[in-house]
Design a protein around this motif. Structure first.
Motif, PDB file in Angstrom:
ATOM      1  N   GLU A  67       3.883   5.428  13.934  1.00  0.00           N
ATOM      2  CA  GLU A  67       3.807   6.916  13.684  1.00  0.00           C
ATOM      3  C   GLU A  67       2.863   7.146  12.750  1.00  0.00           C
ATOM      4  O   GLU A  67       3.026   8.394  12.599  1.00  0.00           O
ATOM      5  N   LEU A  73       3.996   0.493  10.278  1.00  0.00           N
ATOM      6  CA  LEU A  73       4.462  -0.807  11.704  1.00  0.00           C
ATOM      7  C   LEU A  73       4.997   0.423  13.077  1.00  0.00           C
ATOM      8  O   LEU A  73       4.458  -0.716  14.159  1.00  0.00           O
ATOM      9  N   ASP A  74       5.756   0.901  12.910  1.00  0.00           N
ATOM     10  CA  ASP A  74       6.007   1.492  13.727  1.00  0.00           C
ATOM     11  C   ASP A  74       4.897   2.725  14.517  1.00  0.00           C
ATOM     12  O   ASP A  74       5.527   2.962  15.293  1.00  0.00           O
ATOM     13  N   ARG A 129      15.283   1.636  17.077  1.00  0.00           N
ATOM     14  CA  ARG A 129      13.910   1.199  16.639  1.00  0.00           C
ATOM     15  C   ARG A 129      13.424   0.279  17.294  1.00  0.00           C
ATOM     16  O   ARG A 129      12.444  -0.327  17.486  1.00  0.00           O
ATOM     17  N   ARG A 179       6.993   3.669   0.788  1.00  0.00           N
ATOM     18  CA  ARG A 179       7.617   4.598   1.579  1.00  0.00           C
ATOM     19  C   ARG A 179       7.352   4.732   2.799  1.00  0.00           C
ATOM     20  O   ARG A 179       8.438   4.689   3.595  1.00  0.00           O
ATOM     21  N   ARG A 180       6.021   4.385   3.493  1.00  0.00           N
ATOM     22  CA  ARG A 180       4.862   4.624   4.296  1.00  0.00           C
ATOM     23  C   ARG A 180       4.659   3.440   4.684  1.00  0.00           C
ATOM     24  O   ARG A 180       4.622   3.766   6.452  1.00  0.00           O
ATOM     25  N   TYR A 222       9.975   7.859  17.222  1.00  0.00           N
ATOM     26  CA  TYR A 222      10.785   8.230  15.965  1.00  0.00           C
ATOM     27  C   TYR A 222      10.708  10.009  17.203  1.00  0.00           C
ATOM     28  O   TYR A 222      11.827   9.941  16.719  1.00  0.00           O
ATOM     29  N   TYR A 256      13.575   3.931   6.370  1.00  0.00           N
ATOM     30  CA  TYR A 256      13.593   3.939   5.238  1.00  0.00           C
ATOM     31  C   TYR A 256      14.939   3.010   4.731  1.00  0.00           C
ATOM     32  O   TYR A 256      14.515   2.199   4.222  1.00  0.00           O
ATOM     33  N   GLY A 278       7.106   1.163   6.168  1.00  0.00           N
ATOM     34  CA  GLY A 278       7.564   1.182   7.715  1.00  0.00           C
ATOM     35  C   GLY A 278       6.884   2.318   9.214  1.00  0.00           C
ATOM     36  O   GLY A 278       6.691   1.756   9.777  1.00  0.00           O
ATOM     37  N   ALA A 279       6.831   3.333   8.648  1.00  0.00           N
ATOM     38  CA  ALA A 279       5.374   4.290   9.882  1.00  0.00           C
ATOM     39  C   ALA A 279       4.613   3.705  10.122  1.00  0.00           C
ATOM     40  O   ALA A 279       4.506   4.148  11.190  1.00  0.00           O
ATOM     41  N   ARG A 292      16.228  -0.002   6.265  1.00  0.00           N
ATOM     42  CA  ARG A 292      15.626  -1.605   6.220  1.00  0.00           C
ATOM     43  C   ARG A 292      15.927  -1.684   4.600  1.00  0.00           C
ATOM     44  O   ARG A 292      16.012  -2.685   4.361  1.00  0.00           O
ATOM     45  N   LEU A 325       9.398  -6.336   6.491  1.00  0.00           N
ATOM     46  CA  LEU A 325       9.969  -5.265   7.027  1.00  0.00           C
ATOM     47  C   LEU A 325       9.618  -6.256   8.636  1.00  0.00           C
ATOM     48  O   LEU A 325      10.532  -5.782   9.306  1.00  0.00           O
TER      49      LEU A 325
END
Lengths: 156, 162
Positions: free
Chosen positions: A17, A14-15, B122, A8-9, B129, B148, A11-12, B151, A43
């Protein structure tokens, strides 16, 4: 197959964050978790796909309509500001004129002259209070008698 | 005022692209872009320069999109009407890459509006964010979880397409 809880993380990660500490831990995890590594690849493909989208430019006529709307909105706002300024100026002038009139006009003198003689005397002498100004009371009484007599005579 | 006209010329097309991606129809996107610039005129004094001007405009546009949807009683099924295939420069990168982009586009239109929105902000606009949270009026945690889910939904649709 159970989903890795860190999936789940990804994405964060890669972003950008995540904190530096989290980035370090995720980096190590990605080296050992096939699920998360596959998620990262997927992703990245999505990101590239959406980021690379190109749309047809806006219709030039639509841009002209926007320019006209902007111009109109700008004119209305300028007019509103002008009206507001003029109103404030008018209010200020009205206040100044009112103060000037109260301080310097002859209104008080003209109003005084229209009063009966006995009343003018009363005002001038400060009468109206018990035991008023000395020396002027006989004069005031004289006026009163004469004025009242004249009024009584006219009524008969 | 002249400066504001220059602003329109500089950013109208980009904002139109973002609005098209979110709403799916050119005519609706044009309306929203116009409302965005009108709102920007009113709020220009509040622009503090903490973000790029374009990002600030996209924030306003995102809120205008939300207002537009409330007005139009946006339906999830709107995507089934399909977007006109108006890819500009479709030959860039060759036919294979164009096919891939068409896949992404066609799948994007089938996403839930709030999922399409966060993906555009995004991946297309490159918002952080924090910026997305401000634009959407939600906490940052909601942004992350919504991204999430977005995606995952897009992955699922692309997988079914393959």
């Amino acid at each position: 197959m159970n989903t890795c809880e860190l999936t789940r993380r990804v994405g964060a990660y890669l972003d950008g964050e995540m904190s530096a500490e989290e980035v370090g831990r995720m980096g190590e995890h990605l080296a050992s978790c096939g699920q998360c590594a596959a998620e990262r690849v997927r992703l990245e493909e999505i990101s590239k796909g959406i980021g690379g989208l190109r749309f047809e430019p806006i219709d030039p006529e639509a841009v002209e309509r926007i320019h006209r709307a902007v111009e109109s909105a700008g004119s209305i706002r300028a007019m509103a500001r002008l009206v507001e300024s003029l109103s404030a100026l008018a209010a200020g002038l009205a206040l100044a004129v009112g103060v000037w009139s109260a301080m310097f006009s002859g209104h008080g003198v003209r109003a005084m002259a229209s009063l009966p003689a006995w009343e003018q005397a009363a005002i001038s002498s400060g009468g109206g209070e018990a035991g008023g100004a000395t020396g002027e009371e006989p004069a005031m009484a004289d006026w009163m008698v004469k004025d009242l007599s004249a009024g009584g005579a006219s009524r008969e | 005022m002249q400066a504001f006209h220059q602003l329109v010329d500089a950013h109208a097309s980009y904002l139109f692209g973002v609005a098209r991606a979110m709403l799916g129809r050119s005519v609706d996107a044009e309306d929203v872009v116009q409302e965005t610039f009108l709102a920007a005129i009113k709020g220009l004094r509040r622009f503090e320069g903490r973000s790029q001007l374009r990002t600030w405009l996209v924030t306003i546009l995102t809120r205008q999109v939300a207002m537009w949807r409330r007005k139009q009683a946006w339906r999830r099924e709107a995507g089934k009407e399909g977007w006109p295939l108006e890819l500009a420069g479709a030959d860039q990168g060759g036919e294979r890459e164009a096919d891939a982009k068409m896949d992404v586009m066609s799948m994007l239109e089938r996403l839930a509006p709030e999922h399409r929105e966060v993906l555009i902000l995004r991946e297309y606009e490159g918002m952080s964010y924090e910026q997305m949270a401000e634009a959407l009026g939600v906490p940052m945690g909601t942004v992350e979880s919504r991204l999430y889910r977005a995606r995952q939904e897009l992955k699922g649709k692309l997988k079914g397409y393959e």
